[in-house]
Design a protein around this motif. Sequence first.
Motif, PDB file in Angstrom:
ATOM      1  N   PRO A 368      -0.004  -2.467   7.770  1.00  0.00           N
ATOM      2  CA  PRO A 368       0.020  -1.011   7.978  1.00  0.00           C
ATOM      3  C   PRO A 368       0.337  -0.184   6.747  1.00  0.00           C
ATOM      4  CG  PRO A 368       1.899  -2.067   9.048  1.00  0.00           C
ATOM      5  CD  PRO A 368       0.975  -3.162   8.631  1.00  0.00           C
ATOM      6  N   TYR A 369       1.026  -0.730   5.764  1.00  0.00           N
ATOM      7  CA  TYR A 369       1.392   0.054   4.590  1.00  0.00           C
ATOM      8  C   TYR A 369       0.564  -0.302   3.362  1.00  0.00           C
ATOM      9  CZ  TYR A 369       5.154   1.445   7.616  1.00  0.00           C
ATOM     10  OH  TYR A 369       5.871   1.952   8.677  1.00  0.00           O
ATOM     11  N   VAL A 370      -0.478  -1.085   3.569  1.00  0.00           N
ATOM     12  CA  VAL A 370      -1.409  -1.387   2.487  1.00  0.00           C
ATOM     13  C   VAL A 370      -2.608  -0.455   2.608  1.00  0.00           C
ATOM     14  CG1 VAL A 370      -2.963  -3.110   1.489  1.00  0.00           C
ATOM     15  CG2 VAL A 370      -0.669  -3.784   2.259  1.00  0.00           C
ATOM     16  N   GLY A 371      -2.692   0.505   1.690  1.00  0.00           N
ATOM     17  CA  GLY A 371      -3.817   1.438   1.725  1.00  0.00           C
ATOM     18  C   GLY A 371      -5.108   0.791   1.284  1.00  0.00           C
ATOM     19  N   GLU A 372      -4.997  -0.131   0.322  1.00  0.00           N
ATOM     20  CA  GLU A 372      -6.194  -0.792  -0.186  1.00  0.00           C
ATOM     21  C   GLU A 372      -5.787  -2.041  -0.946  1.00  0.00           C
ATOM     22  OE1 GLU A 372     -10.107   0.700  -2.530  1.00  0.00           O
ATOM     23  OE2 GLU A 372      -8.255   0.873  -3.688  1.00  0.00           O
ATOM     24  N   TYR A 373      -6.602  -3.085  -0.795  1.00  0.00           N
ATOM     25  CA  TYR A 373      -6.559  -4.194  -1.747  1.00  0.00           C
ATOM     26  C   TYR A 373      -7.845  -4.111  -2.553  1.00  0.00           C
ATOM     27  CZ  TYR A 373      -6.654  -8.637  -4.076  1.00  0.00           C
ATOM     28  OH  TYR A 373      -6.710  -9.599  -5.056  1.00  0.00           O
ATOM     29  N   ARG A 374      -7.724  -4.090  -3.878  1.00  0.00           N
ATOM     30  CA  ARG A 374      -8.900  -4.019  -4.732  1.00  0.00           C
ATOM     31  C   ARG A 374      -8.822  -5.105  -5.791  1.00  0.00           C
ATOM     32  NH1 ARG A 374      -6.092   0.963  -5.182  1.00  0.00           N
ATOM     33  NH2 ARG A 374      -4.775   1.133  -7.042  1.00  0.00           N
ATOM     34  N   GLN A 375      -9.976  -5.515  -6.263  1.00  0.00           N
ATOM     35  CA  GLN A 375      -9.992  -6.636  -7.202  1.00  0.00           C
ATOM     36  C   GLN A 375     -11.234  -6.591  -8.072  1.00  0.00           C
ATOM     37  OE1 GLN A 375      -9.191 -10.564  -5.512  1.00  0.00           O
ATOM     38  NE2 GLN A 375     -10.468 -11.521  -7.068  1.00  0.00           N
ATOM     39  N   VAL A 376     -11.042  -6.909  -9.351  1.00  0.00           N
ATOM     40  CA  VAL A 376     -12.121  -7.167 -10.287  1.00  0.00           C
ATOM     41  C   VAL A 376     -11.748  -8.430 -11.041  1.00  0.00           C
ATOM     42  CG1 VAL A 376     -13.371  -6.378 -12.329  1.00  0.00           C
ATOM     43  CG2 VAL A 376     -12.749  -4.735 -10.563  1.00  0.00           C
ATOM     44  N   GLY A 377     -12.620  -9.439 -11.011  1.00  0.00           N
ATOM     45  CA  GLY A 377     -12.317 -10.687 -11.698  1.00  0.00           C
ATOM     46  C   GLY A 377     -11.032 -11.293 -11.179  1.00  0.00           C
ATOM     47  N   ALA A 381      -5.025  -5.826  -6.870  1.00  0.00           N
ATOM     48  CA  ALA A 381      -3.974  -4.813  -6.711  1.00  0.00           C
ATOM     49  C   ALA A 381      -3.831  -4.404  -5.255  1.00  0.00           C
ATOM     50  CB  ALA A 381      -4.283  -3.591  -7.569  1.00  0.00           C
ATOM     51  N   ILE A 382      -2.577  -4.280  -4.819  1.00  0.00           N
ATOM     52  CA  ILE A 382      -2.227  -3.802  -3.479  1.00  0.00           C
ATOM     53  C   ILE A 382      -1.641  -2.409  -3.631  1.00  0.00           C
ATOM     54  CG2 ILE A 382      -0.811  -4.224  -1.432  1.00  0.00           C
ATOM     55  CD1 ILE A 382      -0.525  -7.159  -2.533  1.00  0.00           C
ATOM     56  N   GLU A 383      -2.287  -1.409  -3.076  1.00  0.00           N
ATOM     57  CA  GLU A 383      -1.747  -0.051  -3.130  1.00  0.00           C
ATOM     58  C   GLU A 383      -0.995   0.232  -1.839  1.00  0.00           C
ATOM     59  OE1 GLU A 383      -2.688   4.524  -4.360  1.00  0.00           O
ATOM     60  OE2 GLU A 383      -3.811   2.827  -5.179  1.00  0.00           O
ATOM     61  N   LEU A 384       0.318   0.380  -1.957  1.00  0.00           N
ATOM     62  CA  LEU A 384       1.168   0.667  -0.813  1.00  0.00           C
ATOM     63  C   LEU A 384       1.203   2.174  -0.567  1.00  0.00           C
ATOM     64  CD1 LEU A 384       4.104  -1.753  -1.699  1.00  0.00           C
ATOM     65  CD2 LEU A 384       2.299  -2.131   0.001  1.00  0.00           C
ATOM     66  N   VAL A 385       1.006   2.566   0.678  1.00  0.00           N
ATOM     67  CA  VAL A 385       0.965   3.989   1.027  1.00  0.00           C
ATOM     68  C   VAL A 385       1.827   4.258   2.249  1.00  0.00           C
ATOM     69  CG1 VAL A 385      -1.338   4.388   0.049  1.00  0.00           C
ATOM     70  CG2 VAL A 385      -1.112   3.649   2.436  1.00  0.00           C
ATOM     71  N   ALA A 386       2.290   5.482   2.373  1.00  0.00           N
ATOM     72  CA  ALA A 386       3.096   5.874   3.527  1.00  0.00           C
ATOM     73  C   ALA A 386       2.230   6.028   4.768  1.00  0.00           C
ATOM     74  CB  ALA A 386       3.835   7.175   3.237  1.00  0.00           C
ATOM     75  N   THR A 445       7.247 -10.973   1.572  1.00  0.00           N
ATOM     76  CA  THR A 445       8.195 -10.046   0.965  1.00  0.00           C
ATOM     77  C   THR A 445       7.923  -8.614   1.416  1.00  0.00           C
ATOM     78  OG1 THR A 445       8.295 -11.510  -0.965  1.00  0.00           O
ATOM     79  CG2 THR A 445       9.239  -9.313  -1.200  1.00  0.00           C
ATOM     80  N   ILE A 446       6.655  -8.228   1.445  1.00  0.00           N
ATOM     81  CA  ILE A 446       6.302  -6.873   1.911  1.00  0.00           C
ATOM     82  C   ILE A 446       6.729  -6.696   3.365  1.00  0.00           C
ATOM     83  CG2 ILE A 446       4.394  -5.294   2.412  1.00  0.00           C
ATOM     84  CD1 ILE A 446       2.896  -6.545   0.041  1.00  0.00           C
ATOM     85  N   GLU A 447       6.400  -7.675   4.198  1.00  0.00           N
ATOM     86  CA  GLU A 447       6.745  -7.582   5.623  1.00  0.00           C
ATOM     87  C   GLU A 447       8.250  -7.485   5.809  1.00  0.00           C
ATOM     88  OE1 GLU A 447       3.033  -9.960   7.768  1.00  0.00           O
ATOM     89  OE2 GLU A 447       4.814 -11.076   7.145  1.00  0.00           O
ATOM     90  N   GLN A 448       9.000  -8.312   5.086  1.00  0.00           N
ATOM     91  CA  GLN A 448      10.455  -8.302   5.233  1.00  0.00           C
ATOM     92  C   GLN A 448      11.042  -6.982   4.747  1.00  0.00           C
ATOM     93  OE1 GLN A 448      12.287 -10.852   6.740  1.00  0.00           O
ATOM     94  NE2 GLN A 448      13.808  -9.200   6.747  1.00  0.00           N
ATOM     95  N   PHE A 449      10.493  -6.450   3.670  1.00  0.00           N
ATOM     96  CA  PHE A 449      10.992  -5.189   3.133  1.00  0.00           C
ATOM     97  C   PHE A 449      10.858  -4.069   4.163  1.00  0.00           C
ATOM     98  CE2 PHE A 449      10.030  -1.097   1.127  1.00  0.00           C
ATOM     99  CZ  PHE A 449      11.218  -0.887   0.454  1.00  0.00           C
ATOM    100  N   PHE A 450       9.681  -3.928   4.746  1.00  0.00           N
ATOM    101  CA  PHE A 450       9.484  -2.838   5.705  1.00  0.00           C
ATOM    102  C   PHE A 450      10.212  -3.099   7.019  1.00  0.00           C
ATOM    103  CE2 PHE A 450       5.842  -1.901   2.891  1.00  0.00           C
ATOM    104  CZ  PHE A 450       6.145  -0.574   2.623  1.00  0.00           C
TER     105      PHE A 450
END
Length: 458
Positions: A368-377, A381-386, A445-450
């Motif tokens: 729910p707090y991952v706005g986007e996963y993006r990747q090149v090569g 990157a995981i962009e966390l959003v409210a 870690t993300i899940e535990q944090f939230f």
Amino acid sequence: MIREITDLQARDLQHIWHPCSQMKDYEAFPPIVIKKGQGVWLYDEHDKRYFDAVSSWWVNLFGHANPRISQALSDQAFTLEHTIFANFTHEPAIRLAEKLVALAPPGLHKVFLADNGSSAVEVALKMSFQYHMQTGKQTKTRFLAFTDAYHGETIGALSVGGVGLYNEIFEPLLLDTVRAQGPDCFRCPFQKVPESCDAPCSQFVEEQLKVHHEEIAAVIIEPLIQAAAGMKMYPPIYLKRLRALCSQYDVHLIADEIAVGFGRTGTMFACEQANITPDFMCLSKGITGGYLPLSAVLTSNEVYNAFYDEYGTMKAFLHSHSYSGNTLACRVALEVLTIFEEEQIMDMIQRKGQQMRELAMAAFDDMPYVGEYRQVGLVGAIELVADRRTKEPFASEERIGYQIYQQALVKGLLIRPLGNILYFMPPYIISNEEMTFMMKTTKETIEQFFKDRGEEVD
């Protein structure tokens, strides 16, 4: 939990001022003392190990204490460690320059060696400026750069950067730079998607070039990824359009491949994916596999020839550093490029990049707090959003990424954040098991944090 401060940590804090740090943070979170590295792992003074998912600030390609690179360094150290590089040269530098030219986009035939990424950017800016001064274009005294750009932290490099965290306080010292809105695919103002985009956002730079091209010496850009801005990724068509615009308006194009060169984006150099040749290409970081400081600026014979004249004309490029062309660094870089050749590294990056994408999408796509996963090569990157729907970011003062980073370290994972963006830039030698550990631990870690914040995680 962080242990009680050790003797080495206390001695460090007595005298050392660490980079990119608010030192007061170290009162509660002292520096981790690393005593050795092996492969993708770093080991602290208590023998706790940490998976180096950021390649020690993006420099380590083939693992810590790599036997081939270490042997090459050792052999060279017993022969020649360094020599002045004005009026002198050495075989490692000659062979390195030959290999770089052979690998680079066509048309880049000259190599100027420096000792770090910021220095490479300074070299390119100064070369471009001086070229125009020496070819009758005295009005070209400014540079065009992009919002959210990062090119280093010396004054010239800061001047063409666009991340306020680094350069706002120094504004009175900086060059008068023309600024264009950079590509932002996650929050695209045109509601395009990168896979089918024709880069309408290139109009922002075209608008600036139309007005200012007679003043502008060069445009500088990070090809495909604006790294320090949070691994903001954009498609190759943007670079292709930018190259055309620079040619149209008689402006140099500087490609800052310091972070993305040497295979990071899935090709040896990111510019290859747009099939373009910049006027200057800046290289550093992975060039020595994380062993020694070195950078290179590649440019064309046309640029070089504007400096080539009798001494009395004072057209020489009088830029120098004591460690320019350092023999040890050149020999290590040569070994790094030999590893690329002999061990089919580019094929390996393609395979591992696909595996990383599959694991990441499975782990983060529905969080729910991952706005986007993006990747090149091999950059993810995981962009966390409210708020995923509106893409509203977390307030920077909450330091969400920093807190997750601290918790991941407890689990043995180093994922140093960029604001609220967590990213992966692992060494190329990462194994299947290590990649699974990296993704699984990040997700946990993300899940535990939230969850600890009392927020929904499913």
